[in-house]
Scaffold this motif. Sequence first.
Motif, PDB file in Angstrom:
ATOM      1  N   LEU A   1       1.116  -1.018   0.024  1.00 57.72           N
ATOM      2  CA  LEU A   1       0.600   0.190   0.149  1.00 57.72           C
ATOM      3  C   LEU A   1       1.187   1.539   0.086  1.00 57.72           C
ATOM      4  O   LEU A   1      -0.435   2.167  -0.022  1.00 57.72           O
ATOM      5  CB  LEU A   1      -0.760  -0.098   1.366  1.00 57.72           C
ATOM      6  N   THR A   2       1.691   1.172   0.737  1.00 56.70           N
ATOM      7  CA  THR A   2       2.942   2.739   0.826  1.00 56.70           C
ATOM      8  C   THR A   2       4.036   2.600  -0.364  1.00 56.70           C
ATOM      9  O   THR A   2       4.818   3.354  -0.056  1.00 56.70           O
ATOM     10  CB  THR A   2       3.495   2.447   2.332  1.00 56.70           C
ATOM     11  N   ARG A   3       3.257   1.570  -1.704  1.00 62.28           N
ATOM     12  CA  ARG A   3       5.353   1.845  -2.177  1.00 62.28           C
ATOM     13  C   ARG A   3       4.631   2.739  -3.087  1.00 62.28           C
ATOM     14  O   ARG A   3       4.030   3.329  -3.461  1.00 62.28           O
ATOM     15  CB  ARG A   3       4.490   0.523  -3.382  1.00 62.28           C
ATOM     16  N   PRO A   4       6.154   3.158  -3.254  1.00 62.51           N
ATOM     17  CA  PRO A   4       6.267   4.479  -4.522  1.00 62.51           C
ATOM     18  C   PRO A   4       5.770   4.450  -5.777  1.00 62.51           C
ATOM     19  O   PRO A   4       6.404   3.369  -6.023  1.00 62.51           O
ATOM     20  CB  PRO A   4       7.633   5.104  -4.118  1.00 62.51           C
ATOM     21  N   ASP A   5       4.221   5.699  -6.146  1.00 59.47           N
ATOM     22  CA  ASP A   5       4.335   6.263  -7.588  1.00 59.47           C
ATOM     23  C   ASP A   5       4.821   6.615  -8.762  1.00 59.47           C
ATOM     24  O   ASP A   5       5.954   7.344  -8.505  1.00 59.47           O
ATOM     25  CB  ASP A   5       2.945   6.448  -7.660  1.00 59.47           C
ATOM     26  N   ARG A   6       5.406   5.944  -9.163  1.00 61.52           N
ATOM     27  CA  ARG A   6       6.249   6.220 -10.355  1.00 61.52           C
ATOM     28  C   ARG A   6       6.201   6.468 -11.969  1.00 61.52           C
ATOM     29  O   ARG A   6       4.979   5.847 -12.490  1.00 61.52           O
ATOM     30  CB  ARG A   6       7.384   5.902 -11.243  1.00 61.52           C
ATOM     31  N   ILE A   7       6.617   7.173 -12.939  1.00 54.55           N
ATOM     32  CA  ILE A   7       5.641   7.935 -14.142  1.00 54.55           C
ATOM     33  C   ILE A   7       6.360   6.804 -14.989  1.00 54.55           C
ATOM     34  O   ILE A   7       7.672   7.247 -15.166  1.00 54.55           O
ATOM     35  CB  ILE A   7       5.037   8.822 -14.746  1.00 54.55           C
TER      36      ILE A   7
ATOM     37  N   ALA B   1       8.367  13.571  -9.480  1.00 50.70           N
ATOM     38  CA  ALA B   1       8.536  14.202  -8.175  1.00 50.70           C
ATOM     39  C   ALA B   1       7.223  15.408  -8.408  1.00 50.70           C
ATOM     40  O   ALA B   1       6.774  15.282  -7.078  1.00 50.70           O
ATOM     41  CB  ALA B   1      10.197  15.352  -8.803  1.00 50.70           C
ATOM     42  N   MET B   2       7.055  15.645  -9.004  1.00 46.60           N
ATOM     43  CA  MET B   2       6.079  16.990  -8.978  1.00 46.60           C
ATOM     44  C   MET B   2       4.630  16.372  -9.528  1.00 46.60           C
ATOM     45  O   MET B   2       3.813  17.123  -8.060  1.00 46.60           O
ATOM     46  CB  MET B   2       5.777  17.510 -10.573  1.00 46.60           C
ATOM     47  N   VAL B   3       4.419  15.009  -9.565  1.00 44.64           N
ATOM     48  CA  VAL B   3       2.398  14.854 -10.138  1.00 44.64           C
ATOM     49  C   VAL B   3       2.591  14.153  -8.766  1.00 44.64           C
ATOM     50  O   VAL B   3       1.285  13.218  -8.624  1.00 44.64           O
ATOM     51  CB  VAL B   3       1.766  15.039 -10.704  1.00 44.64           C
ATOM     52  N   LYS B   4       3.414  12.909  -8.416  1.00 42.60           N
ATOM     53  CA  LYS B   4       3.715  11.633  -7.571  1.00 42.60           C
ATOM     54  C   LYS B   4       4.475  11.735  -6.445  1.00 42.60           C
ATOM     55  O   LYS B   4       4.067  11.082  -5.491  1.00 42.60           O
ATOM     56  CB  LYS B   4       4.348  10.712  -8.388  1.00 42.60           C
ATOM     57  N   GLY B   5       5.047  12.839  -6.684  1.00 39.07           N
ATOM     58  CA  GLY B   5       5.715  13.052  -4.598  1.00 39.07           C
ATOM     59  C   GLY B   5       6.689  12.121  -4.899  1.00 39.07           C
ATOM     60  O   GLY B   5       7.409  11.562  -3.686  1.00 39.07           O
ATOM     61  N   THR B   6       7.961  11.492  -5.418  1.00 37.71           N
ATOM     62  CA  THR B   6       8.372  10.271  -5.757  1.00 37.71           C
ATOM     63  C   THR B   6       9.938  11.030  -6.032  1.00 37.71           C
ATOM     64  O   THR B   6       9.877  11.153  -6.911  1.00 37.71           O
ATOM     65  CB  THR B   6       7.431   8.983  -5.901  1.00 37.71           C
ATOM     66  N   SER B   7      10.830  10.447  -5.930  1.00 35.18           N
ATOM     67  CA  SER B   7      11.730  10.932  -5.866  1.00 35.18           C
ATOM     68  C   SER B   7      12.608   9.952  -7.368  1.00 35.18           C
ATOM     69  O   SER B   7      12.337   8.807  -7.305  1.00 35.18           O
ATOM     70  CB  SER B   7      13.579  10.599  -5.307  1.00 35.18           C
TER      71      SER B   7
ATOM     72  N   TRP C   1      18.323  14.094 -13.873  1.00 37.54           N
ATOM     73  CA  TRP C   1      17.725  13.715 -13.636  1.00 37.54           C
ATOM     74  C   TRP C   1      17.126  13.530 -15.246  1.00 37.54           C
ATOM     75  O   TRP C   1      17.628  14.179 -16.203  1.00 37.54           O
ATOM     76  CB  TRP C   1      16.334  14.530 -12.738  1.00 37.54           C
ATOM     77  N   THR C   2      15.752  12.497 -15.398  1.00 39.88           N
ATOM     78  CA  THR C   2      15.231  12.397 -16.430  1.00 39.88           C
ATOM     79  C   THR C   2      13.735  13.475 -16.442  1.00 39.88           C
ATOM     80  O   THR C   2      13.417  13.580 -15.857  1.00 39.88           O
ATOM     81  CB  THR C   2      14.720  11.575 -16.983  1.00 39.88           C
ATOM     82  N   GLU C   3      13.035  13.785 -17.626  1.00 39.00           N
ATOM     83  CA  GLU C   3      12.246  14.392 -18.050  1.00 39.00           C
ATOM     84  C   GLU C   3      10.927  13.573 -16.833  1.00 39.00           C
ATOM     85  O   GLU C   3       9.845  14.043 -16.268  1.00 39.00           O
ATOM     86  CB  GLU C   3      11.129  14.656 -18.945  1.00 39.00           C
ATOM     87  N   ALA C   4      10.837  12.019 -16.810  1.00 42.20           N
ATOM     88  CA  ALA C   4      10.013  11.620 -16.348  1.00 42.20           C
ATOM     89  C   ALA C   4      10.613  11.466 -14.515  1.00 42.20           C
ATOM     90  O   ALA C   4       9.530  11.067 -14.073  1.00 42.20           O
ATOM     91  CB  ALA C   4      10.151   9.729 -17.097  1.00 42.20           C
ATOM     92  N   ASP C   5      11.940  11.747 -14.773  1.00 41.02           N
ATOM     93  CA  ASP C   5      11.692  11.868 -13.140  1.00 41.02           C
ATOM     94  C   ASP C   5      11.341  12.627 -12.654  1.00 41.02           C
ATOM     95  O   ASP C   5      10.873  12.906 -11.485  1.00 41.02           O
ATOM     96  CB  ASP C   5      13.610  11.294 -12.794  1.00 41.02           C
TER      97      ASP C   5
END
Length: 306
Positions: A23-29, A105-111, A97-101
């Motif tokens: 449930l707490t896994r960080p989400d990515r794009i 970060a901006m929309v998922k709050g994941t590093s 950083w890549t664009e996806a990174d």
Amino acid sequence: MMRRLITVSIVLALVGGAAFWWLTRPDRIDAAALGSHTPNAENGRIVFFASGCASCHVTEGLTDRTRLGGGHGLRSPFGTFYAPNISPHAERGIGRWTEADFVTAMVKGTSPAGDHYYPAFPYTSYQRMTVPDIRDLFAYLKTLPADETANRPHDVGFPFNVRRGLGLWKLAFLDGQPFRPDPARSAEWNRGAYLVEGPGHCAECHSTRDWTGAIAADRRYAGGPNPDGRGWVPNITPHRDGLAEWEAGDIAAFLSDGLTPTGDSTGGTMAAVIRNTSQLPDADRAAMAAYLKSLPQRAGRRPPRS
């Protein structure tokens, strides 16, 4: 009997731990999901000012707002969070950083490393932004000077220093919904709503928060005590305790020069905000003003008498 209880307890602990981890896994794009895009650094410059990046990320002790080495401390009931280096520096900033990174970060709050960012970084508002705007912002940031300032670790105690637990906070307060224009409203209103609710993240400061650190919905934009403990953040709804006496033109002018309708000048953290909004096109400030005047009137807590 005792052995069975121990076995059941171990199984429940393992199941509970696995559920928590899932449930707490960080989400990515994924980069493939972004599609093609021709970066527009000039639009990125507008997004940069609308988002107030320099207000937190300017190198501590410097006045050059293109030097984004960070270091500014944001005090809160949970500890002090230090803004990181977001300059194009390869080692200490976001140069690798890549664009996806960046979009993640901006929309998922994941590093990029797969860790949750603390919501002192206002991704609950930035998630409303369009992906093209975020990609243009990234392109603009890459044109700024690289700054070698080292990142300062946050001063956050247990249990808040366990970042994995932020996944549960995100489940409750990060809905992943981008801004959707209201077809019943004007183009100006929709532009203002986008700027205020998304990149401008105005609610992040001008709202009372509950015990979880999330914005209290019934006090959104109604002001309250400054989260860092210094001063009072004003009500910016059309309530009599807020902007009822301000015309839309007064608000637009204030976002340009920081002067109230009575001739007083703003100070503190709002002065830094004005340095950003003053760089926006006149039409954007007018749109923000139109949206703010349309907010529901909400009564907020009154500041203590000095």
